[in-house]
Design a protein around this motif. Structure first.
Motif, PDB file in Angstrom:
ATOM      1  N   ASP A 215     -10.295  -1.919  -2.603  1.00 43.34           N
ATOM      2  CA  ASP A 215      -8.899  -1.609  -2.927  1.00 43.34           C
ATOM      3  C   ASP A 215      -8.713  -0.151  -3.307  1.00 43.34           C
ATOM      4  N   ALA A 240      -4.753  -2.584  -1.030  1.00 44.51           N
ATOM      5  CA  ALA A 240      -5.441  -3.434  -0.064  1.00 44.51           C
ATOM      6  C   ALA A 240      -5.015  -4.889  -0.149  1.00 44.51           C
ATOM      7  N   GLU A 243      -3.022  -5.714   2.764  1.00 50.65           N
ATOM      8  CA  GLU A 243      -3.632  -5.565   4.088  1.00 50.65           C
ATOM      9  C   GLU A 243      -3.584  -6.855   4.912  1.00 50.65           C
ATOM     10  N   SER A 246      -0.260  -7.211   6.526  1.00 50.92           N
ATOM     11  CA  SER A 246      -0.079  -6.260   7.620  1.00 50.92           C
ATOM     12  C   SER A 246      -0.824  -6.705   8.871  1.00 50.92           C
ATOM     13  N   ASP A 256      -4.234  -0.820  12.593  1.00 49.60           N
ATOM     14  CA  ASP A 256      -5.619  -1.009  12.169  1.00 49.60           C
ATOM     15  C   ASP A 256      -6.572  -0.602  13.290  1.00 49.60           C
ATOM     16  N   PRO A 261      -9.993   1.361   8.683  1.00 48.87           N
ATOM     17  CA  PRO A 261      -9.717   1.038   7.283  1.00 48.87           C
ATOM     18  C   PRO A 261      -8.984   2.144   6.528  1.00 48.87           C
ATOM     19  N   ARG A 264      -3.238   2.974   3.817  1.00 50.90           N
ATOM     20  CA  ARG A 264      -2.745   2.597   2.492  1.00 50.90           C
ATOM     21  C   ARG A 264      -1.492   1.744   2.676  1.00 50.90           C
ATOM     22  N   TYR A 265      -1.349   0.717   1.829  1.00 47.37           N
ATOM     23  CA  TYR A 265      -0.229  -0.210   1.961  1.00 47.37           C
ATOM     24  C   TYR A 265       0.581  -0.231   0.668  1.00 47.37           C
ATOM     25  N   ALA A 278       2.908   1.105   5.749  1.00 51.86           N
ATOM     26  CA  ALA A 278       1.512   1.514   5.914  1.00 51.86           C
ATOM     27  C   ALA A 278       1.457   3.015   6.134  1.00 51.86           C
TER      28      ALA A 278
END
Length: 355
Positions: A215, A240, A243, A246, A256, A261, A264-265, A278
Motif C-alpha cells: 500500500d 492500494a 486497486e 480498478s 495496469d 504496479p 496510485r488510487y 488512478a
C-alpha cells in the motif's frame, strides 16, 4: 523523446548511411522519416485511457516500421534517379531512419510497443529523460554542419557517435545507481519489490527511484556525485485498497497493463460525484504527476465505469521552486530535496528528519 530530437536522430542516421551519395537530401529525408512514428499523436480514440495507452503503439512497432522501410526501399530502387544505390543500401537507409525512433523511445520511461501486435507490455528501460539537451545537441550540431557545408556524411556521423556515447554513459550511470541501491533495499527487505530507476529531468547525473511496497511507495534520489552514503527515503501511500475495484474495470486493467504496479488510487469529488481516480506514478515527479484518470463513479455503493474516461487535473502543490531545488541537488549531495513538500499531506506517510 521530443519531436526535435527524433527528427535530429533520423537526419543523423540518414546522413551516416547515404550522406556521401545524396548529401543534404539524405539528411532532410532522414529527418522526415525520423518523425513519422509520432504521427499517432493526431489519432483521437475518444477516451483518455485509450489515447495514452495507444500512443507509441502500432506506429512504433518494429514489425510495421521494418515493413514500411522495405516498401520505401523497393520504391526508391525503382523510381529514384540515383540508380547506383543498391536495394540493400536503400533498405538500410529507410529501415534505420524509422526503427531508431522507437528504439530511442524504449530508453525513456513512457513505454513503447515495439513488439505490436504481440500482446506484451510496452517496453521501457529508462536511461534518458524525454528531453535531454546533452543527447540532442551533438545531433543538431552535426546536422547544421551538413546543411551549411553540403557534406551530408561527416557532421551527422560525428554527431551520432557523440550522442551514442552519451547513451552509453547513461547506461553505465544507471548501473552505478542500481548498485548503490543494493544495501538500501537489503536494509528494508525490498530486494524483490517492483522498482523503477529513471533519470530526473534534463540530466543523467541524478536518478529518481520509485519502489512499490504494497500500500506504500518509497521515493529516493540517487546521484552519481553522492559518494557512498545511503540516500534519503520518503514514503507515500498509494491507495492500494482501491486497486481491486480498478482492476474490475476494463480501463483499469488497461492502465495496469500500461503502467504495471506504478499506479496510485484515490476517491475524489470530481464534477460533484465521488470518482475513482488512478494516477501514473512513473510519469512526472512527486508533486508533478500529470497523468490522472477518472475511471468510475460511485452509485448505490458500487462503482459504475465511465463510458469515456477523462483526464483530471493533478492533485499537486508543486511550483517552479522545485526545479531550482532539483538543479542544486544534482551537483550537491548535501542539498536536501524533500519531494514530500510538494505532495498533498494525505499521501505522505513518512518523511526523514532532514525534511
Amino acid at each position: 523523446m521530443d519531436t526535435l530530437t527524433q527528427a535530429a536522430l533520423g537526419a543523423a542516421v540518414g546522413g551516416t548511411v547515404l550522406g556521401r551519395r545524396l548529401g543534404r537530401k539524405a539528411v532532410l529525408v532522414g529527418a522526415v522519416l525520423g518523425t513519422l512514428p509520432d504521427l499517432d499523436v493526431f489519432l483521437d480514440y475518444g477516451d483518455a485511457v485509450a489515447n495514452i495507452t495507444e500512443h507509441r503503439g502500432f506506429t512504433h512497432s518494429l514489425f510495421v516500421l521494418t515493413g514500411l522501410g522495405t516498401l520505401l526501399a523497393l520504391l526508391a530502387r525503382r523510381f529514384a534517379p540515383a540508380r547506383d544505390i543498391s536495394l540493400g543500401r536503400w533498405w538500410v537507409y529507410f529501415v534505420l531512419c524509422l526503427v531508431t525512433h522507437p528504439l530511442l523511445d524504449v530508453l525513456t520511461t513512457y513505454g513503447t510497443q515495439i513488439w505490436w501486435p504481440l500482446d506484451v507490455r510496452p517496453s521501457a528501460w529508462p536511461v534518458v529523460f524525454i528531453i535531454d539537451p546533452l543527447y540532442t545537441l551533438p545531433l543538431l550540431v552535426g546536422i547544421g554542419i551538413a546543411l551549411v557545408g553540403g557534406n551530408g556524411f561527416r557532421g551527422p556521423t560525428w554527431g551520432l557517435s557523440l550522442s551514442c556515447a552519451y547513451l552509453l554513459f547513461a547506461m553505465l550511470a544507471k548501473g552505478v545507481v542500481e548498485h548503490r541501491l543494493v544495501p538500501l533495499l537489503a536494509e528494508r527487505g525490498l530486494e524483490e519489490a517492483p522498482r523503477l530507476v529513471q533519470p530526473t529531468p534534463f540530466n543523467t547525473l541524478l536518478w529518481r527511484v520509485t519502489i512499490i511496497d504494497g500500500d506504500r511507495h518509497h521515493e529516493t534520489l540517487v546521484g552519481l556525485l553522492d559518494g557512498g552514503t545511503l540516500p534519503m527515503v520518503e514514503t507515500f501511500r498509494r491507495g492500494a485498497e482501491l486497486e481491486p475495484a480498478s482492476l474490475e474495470l476494463e480501463k483499469g486493467q488497461r492502465l495496469d497493463w500500461f503502467a504495471g504496479p506504478f499506479l496510485r488510487y484515490e476517491v475524489r469529488e470530481w464534477e460533484g460525484r465521488a470518482t475513482l481516480i488512478a494516477t501514473d506514478l512513473r510519469l512526472g515527479f512527486p508533486g508533478f504527476y500529470a497523468f490522472s484518470y477518472a475511471l468510475a463513479i460511485r452509485e448505490d455503493k458500487a462503482w459504475q465505469p465511465l463510458q469515456i474516461t477523462e483526464m483530471v487535473a493533478p492533485d499537486s502543490r508543486a511550483d517552479l521552486d522545485a526545479l531550482g531545488q532539483l538543479g542544486a541537488r544534482i551537483l550537491d549531495a548535501q542539498a536536501t530535496l524533500c519531494t514530500s513538500g510538494f505532495v498533498a499531506e494525505r499521501w505522505v506517510e513518512d518523511t526523514p528528519q532532514a525534511c
